[in-house]
Scaffold this active site. Structure first.
Site, PDB file in Angstrom:
ATOM      1  N   VAL A  65       0.841  -1.196   0.000  1.00 18.28           N
ATOM      2  CA  VAL A  65       0.000   0.000   0.000  1.00 18.28           C
ATOM      3  C   VAL A  65       0.876   1.246   0.000  1.00 18.28           C
ATOM      4  CG1 VAL A  65      -2.089  -0.994   0.996  1.00 18.28           C
ATOM      5  CG2 VAL A  65      -0.299  -0.233   2.513  1.00 18.28           C
ATOM      6  N   CYS A  66       0.432   2.222  -0.765  1.00 23.76           N
ATOM      7  CA  CYS A  66       1.034   3.555  -0.749  1.00 23.76           C
ATOM      8  C   CYS A  66      -0.133   4.529  -0.873  1.00 23.76           C
ATOM      9  CB  CYS A  66       2.082   3.717  -1.863  1.00 23.76           C
ATOM     10  SG  CYS A  66       1.462   3.643  -3.552  1.00 23.76           S
ATOM     11  N   GLY A  67       0.117   5.762  -1.214  1.00 25.87           N
ATOM     12  CA  GLY A  67      -0.973   6.730  -1.304  1.00 25.87           C
ATOM     13  C   GLY A  67      -2.061   6.326  -2.275  1.00 25.87           C
ATOM     14  N   ALA A 109      -4.044   3.986   0.096  1.00 24.27           N
ATOM     15  CA  ALA A 109      -4.604   4.408   1.383  1.00 24.27           C
ATOM     16  C   ALA A 109      -5.339   5.738   1.291  1.00 24.27           C
ATOM     17  CB  ALA A 109      -3.494   4.492   2.433  1.00 24.27           C
TER      18      ALA A 109
END
Length: 154
Positions: A65-67, A109
């Site tokens: 997960v990242c932005g 996220a």
């Protein structure tokens, strides 16, 4: 099933929630970082580490997960043999596994909330690759990757 999970600083809170959730579901989970939301962490190395360990047989699948989920998907996909799928709904997560045998699920996220992310992870982890017509298509992807890798020094 052994799982790896990783994030950048933008998705630290989601990573932590998902890590705890996967443990509750009974999975063995290795955390690849990052370790807090305060320090800026570049996502490529986290994605490379998870992808390398899948290819090395240390873990079976990964959650990144990242932005947005886009960066980790691109980075993980640079590791030969890895298929990373960006999914923000349960149907895509199921198809990532059933149609594409994706070893890595990625999410953003800043795009979806934690409860939906948990549902997506659960569906992805419960889905299996059946082979059949999909195996032929996945093999075509692998063949093209191998064609490009010929003569490339790593």
């Amino acid at each position: 099933m052994k799982l790896g999970i990783g994030s950048d600083h933008n998705a630290f809170d989601m990573k932590e929630s998902l890590r705890e959730y996967m443990i509750e579901l009974g999975y063995e989970v290795q955390d690849y970082g990052c370790q807090d939301s305060c320090s800026e962490v570049d996502y490529p190395q986290v994605a490379f580490d998870v992808a390398d360990d899948i290819m090395g047989g240390k873990i079976d699948r990964g959650i990144l997960v990242c932005g947005t989920g886009i960066g980790v998907a691109i980075a993980a996909g640079k590791v030969p043999g890895i298929r990373a799928a960006l999914c923000h709904d349960t149907y895509s997560a199921e198809r990532a596994q059933k149609s594409n045998n994706a070893q890595i699920l990625t999410m953003g996220a800043k795009v979806i909330g934690i409860e939906l992310a948990k549902q997506i992870v659960k569906v992805y982890l419960e889905s299996e690759f059946p082979g059949g017509n999909s195996a032929r298509k996945v093999q075509q992807i692998s063949d093209k990757e191998n064609e490009y890798m010929k003569g490339v020094r790593i």
